[in-house]
Design a protein around this motif. Structure first.
Motif, PDB file in Angstrom:
ATOM      1  N   ALA A   1      -4.893   1.009   4.430  1.00  0.00           N
ATOM      2  CA  ALA A   1      -3.432   0.954   4.571  1.00  0.00           C
ATOM      3  C   ALA A   1      -3.078   0.387   5.942  1.00  0.00           C
ATOM      4  O   ALA A   1      -3.934   0.203   6.811  1.00  0.00           O
ATOM      5  CB  ALA A   1      -2.836   2.345   4.409  1.00  0.00           C
TER       6      ALA A   1
ATOM      7  N   LYS B   1       0.823  -1.189   0.000  1.00  0.00           N
ATOM      8  CA  LYS B   1       0.000   0.000   0.000  1.00  0.00           C
ATOM      9  C   LYS B   1       0.870   1.257   0.000  1.00  0.00           C
ATOM     10  O   LYS B   1       1.953   1.294   0.585  1.00  0.00           O
ATOM     11  CB  LYS B   1      -0.916   0.019   1.226  1.00  0.00           C
TER      12      LYS B   1
ATOM     13  N   ASP C   1      -2.915   0.966  -4.181  1.00  0.00           N
ATOM     14  CA  ASP C   1      -2.192  -0.293  -4.289  1.00  0.00           C
ATOM     15  C   ASP C   1      -1.030  -0.100  -5.243  1.00  0.00           C
ATOM     16  O   ASP C   1      -1.200   0.451  -6.337  1.00  0.00           O
ATOM     17  CB  ASP C   1      -3.120  -1.394  -4.797  1.00  0.00           C
TER      18      ASP C   1
END
Length: 298
Positions: free
Chosen positions: A62, A5, A22
């Motif tokens: 995240a 992330k 991503d």
């Protein structure tokens, strides 16, 4: 390389934009929050404020190991930047880059070494030396500086109207519009009301009045906007003179992106200063630059 992330955060004077992406698919999740809702009066170095900011990124998917870049209004010196970074590191374990928010706009526009102009709730000009050190000009606050910012435009308009009044001129279009906005009938009362309970947001709210007056033919309003562009262009020249690397000048922030007149005046002012770099107005979110820089950390 394993997918991980990326976190990009753009801290402005009014709003904070948080983006999680991503690293492979680049699918993103976004959140916008008011800066005052997480930022403590103690400032960016406050531990609890940093924790609250990061918690919003973690809510978007995240984790504490994500690569993180934060560009923040208020990181105008090495000491300020270091203090904010240390506060964030208390709550985040991944690679971390902290810098001034103006340094996000170049990467967001696809440039590596742009000088960034921010003109929104606040304003400043920022570049980086070949060694990577930040070089800033302006950004000294809404009461005394920040040319081209919303409160700065309003403040200088009030001063311009006062000067015309002192010369014995009747209130022109700009004066009339400002008096209407602040619900008063005289220039003397306008000055009193303007400074009574002064706040960055109260002053900023009147900036669109100035641009509308300029569009409707106010000479004085156009002079105020032209002078703001001149100050910003001079600051770009100051940053370049202090060895900032630059492949472009990129402008962002709520005022400059919304007002074509300020864009045109900036292009004119940069040319007047002999600055022949490409001039770009960023219409993407500067937080995209934070994601681009976060990717370089992995």
């Amino acid at each position: 390389m394993l997918a991980m992330k990326l976190i990009g955060i753009d801290v402005g004077g009014t709003n904070t934009r948080v983006r999680v992406a991503d690293s492979e698919s680049m699918e993103v999740a976004d959140a916008r929050l008011r800066t005052r809702d997480w930022l403590s009066p103690a400032g960016l170095h406050d531990q609890e404020g940093a924790k609250a900011l990061l918690s919003r990124a973690y809510e978007l998917g995240a984790d504490r190991l994500a690569a993180l870049t934060v560009g923040a209004h208020g990181c105008d010196s090495e000491a300020q930047t270091r203090a904010f970074k240390e506060a964030l590191q208390r709550h985040h374990d991944g690679p971390l880059l902290v810098l001034n928010d103006a340094l996000l706009v170049g990467p967001a526009a696809g440039f590596t070494d742009a000088v960034g102009i921010i003109a929104g709730t606040g304003s400043n000009v920022v570049g980086r030396t070949p060694e990577g050190d930040p070089v800033t000009a302006g950004g000294y606050g809404w009461m005394i500086g920040d040319p081209g910012s919303a409160p700065g435009i309003t403040r200088e308009s009030i001063r311009a109207v006062q000067r015309e009044h002192d010369r014995g001129h009747r209130p022109g279009l700009l004066a009339v519009r400002l008096m209407e906005h602040f619900a008063t009938d005289t220039i003397d009362d306008l000055s009193l009301i303007f400074t009574h309970r002064a706040s960055i947001h109260r002053w900023a709210e009147a900036a669109p009045v100035v641009f509308t007056a300029a569009t409707d033919g106010s000479r004085l309003a156009r002079e105020v906007i032209r002078a703001a562009a001149d100050e910003l262009a001079i600051s770009v020249g100051d940053v370049l003179a202090r060895r900032a690397k630059a492949d472009a000048v990129v402008a962002a922030g709520g005022v400059v992106t919304a007002q074509s007149l300020l864009q045109d005046e900036l292009a004119r002012a940069l040319a007047d200063q002999g600055i022949d770099l490409p001039f770009v107005v960023l219409h993407d979110e500067p937080v995209a630059g934070a994601i681009a820089l976060a990717r370089t950390l992995i």
